[in-house]
Design an enzyme around this catalytic site. Structure first.
Site, PDB file in Angstrom:
ATOM      1  N   HIS A   1       0.822  -1.333  -0.164  1.00  0.00           N
ATOM      2  CA  HIS A   1       0.069   0.023   0.055  1.00  0.00           C
ATOM      3  C   HIS A   1       0.788   1.221   0.246  1.00  0.00           C
ATOM      4  CE1 HIS A   1      -2.928   2.913   1.159  1.00  0.00           C
ATOM      5  NE2 HIS A   1      -3.813   2.340   0.962  1.00  0.00           N
TER       6      HIS A   1
ATOM      7  N   GLU B   1      -4.147   2.138  -7.360  1.00  0.00           N
ATOM      8  CA  GLU B   1      -4.237   3.093  -6.533  1.00  0.00           C
ATOM      9  C   GLU B   1      -3.329   4.345  -6.753  1.00  0.00           C
ATOM     10  OE1 GLU B   1      -6.682   1.806  -2.595  1.00  0.00           O
ATOM     11  OE2 GLU B   1      -4.529   1.924  -2.306  1.00  0.00           O
TER      12      GLU B   1
HETATM   13  C1  PEP Z   1      -6.764   3.138   0.459  1.00  0.00           C
HETATM   14  O1  PEP Z   1      -5.885   4.041   1.126  1.00  0.00           O
HETATM   15  O2  PEP Z   1      -6.443   1.978   0.282  1.00  0.00           O
HETATM   16  C2  PEP Z   1      -8.106   4.022  -0.100  1.00  0.00           C
HETATM   17  C3  PEP Z   1      -8.723   3.358  -0.959  1.00  0.00           C
HETATM   18  O3  PEP Z   1      -8.301   4.985   0.784  1.00  0.00           O
HETATM   19  P1  PEP Z   1      -9.694   5.970   0.464  1.00  0.00           P
HETATM   20  O4  PEP Z   1     -10.761   5.138  -0.069  1.00  0.00           O
HETATM   21  O5  PEP Z   1      -9.959   6.817   1.710  1.00  0.00           O
HETATM   22  O6  PEP Z   1      -9.274   7.145  -0.607  1.00  0.00           O
END
Ligand code: PEP
Length: 231
Positions: free
Chosen positions: A96, A145
């Site tokens: 992450h 992400e």
């Molecule tokens: C994450 O940090 O994995 C994430 C998806 O956070 P958020 O949905 O709060 O952006």
């Protein structure tokens, strides 16, 4: 029909009672559907109780850890080895961006964690931040992400803390599929909530969502699940 993964990443939130209250609200409302994979990722200390609650309620949910050790069992103080975590976790979020930033996790460490997960029958969910992030060998599930899209704002760039567009996320997911093969499932994460989830999961190359902040509230998370069930 493609899988839809809906993964709640609680990060360092919720004590055991709060975790159990959430499971009691969410669990009974989830439909049993073969392709719907609802996974909750609590803190390490809540894993055992959350697992018990899901089993007792016979809820169609799986459990994930938010990390695991790149080492096996042994003299590694403070680490959680996959060989022990497998008692509780079906999946582990690995690499992450918060771990890469705050704990200096490298691609090499993430690859070792994937090996540990696979050797212990835990599904590795590797977070990739852009098209350049390598996907370790035999890892078939990733979460795209972009760092700037995480709701808590890991970067100071303009527009940070806002979701990517579904179309752009789909394009990036398509690049990963081309590079690594059609078996790769790509989940989108970054500021997903009940108002935008449909846009992501209806994209051809996207097989679900990783939800941070919006997963903490049981009602909001249920709205996300219901939106996915209706597709
Ligand atoms: C994450 O940090 O994995 C994430 C998806 O956070 P958020 O949905 O709060 O952006």
């Amino acid at each position: 029909m493609k899988n839809i993964w809906i993964i709640a990443n609680w990060k360092s939130n919720k004590n055991i009672q709060e975790a159990l209250d959430w499971v009691a609200k969410v669990g009974p409302q989830i439909s049993k559907e073969e392709n719907l994979k609802v996974i909750v990722c609590p803190t390490f200390s809540a894993l055992s109780e959350v697992k018990k609650a899901i089993q007792v309620g016979n809820f169609p949910m799986l459990i994930g850890a938010q990390n695991l050790s790149s080492f096996g069992i042994g003299a590694y103080t403070g680490e959680e080895p996959a060989a022990i975590l497998k008692q509780f976790a079906d999946l582990a979020i690995l690499g992450h961006s918060e771990r890469r930033k705050n704990f200096h996790e490298t691609d090499e460490m993430v690859a070792k964690k994937v090996e540990q997960a696979l050797a212990n029958s835990i599904i590795p969910l590797v977070c990739v931040q852009n098209e350049e992030t390598p996907v370790p060998k035999d890892c078939n599930t990733i979460a795209y992400e972009p760092i700037w899209a995480i709701s808590t704002g890991l970067t100071n760039t303009p527009g940070a803390g806002r979701a990517d567009t579904p179309e752009d996320a789909d394009k990036v997911a398509g690049v990963f599929k081309q590079k690594y093969g059609p078996q790769l499932e790509i989940i989108y994460g970054g500021s997903v909530d009940s108002s935008n989830v449909e846009g992501f999961i209806t994209q051809e190359n996207i097989a679900g969502v990783l939800v941070g902040n919006a997963s903490l509230d049981a009602e909001e998370f249920l709205k996300i699940v219901k939106a996915c069930e209706e597709i």
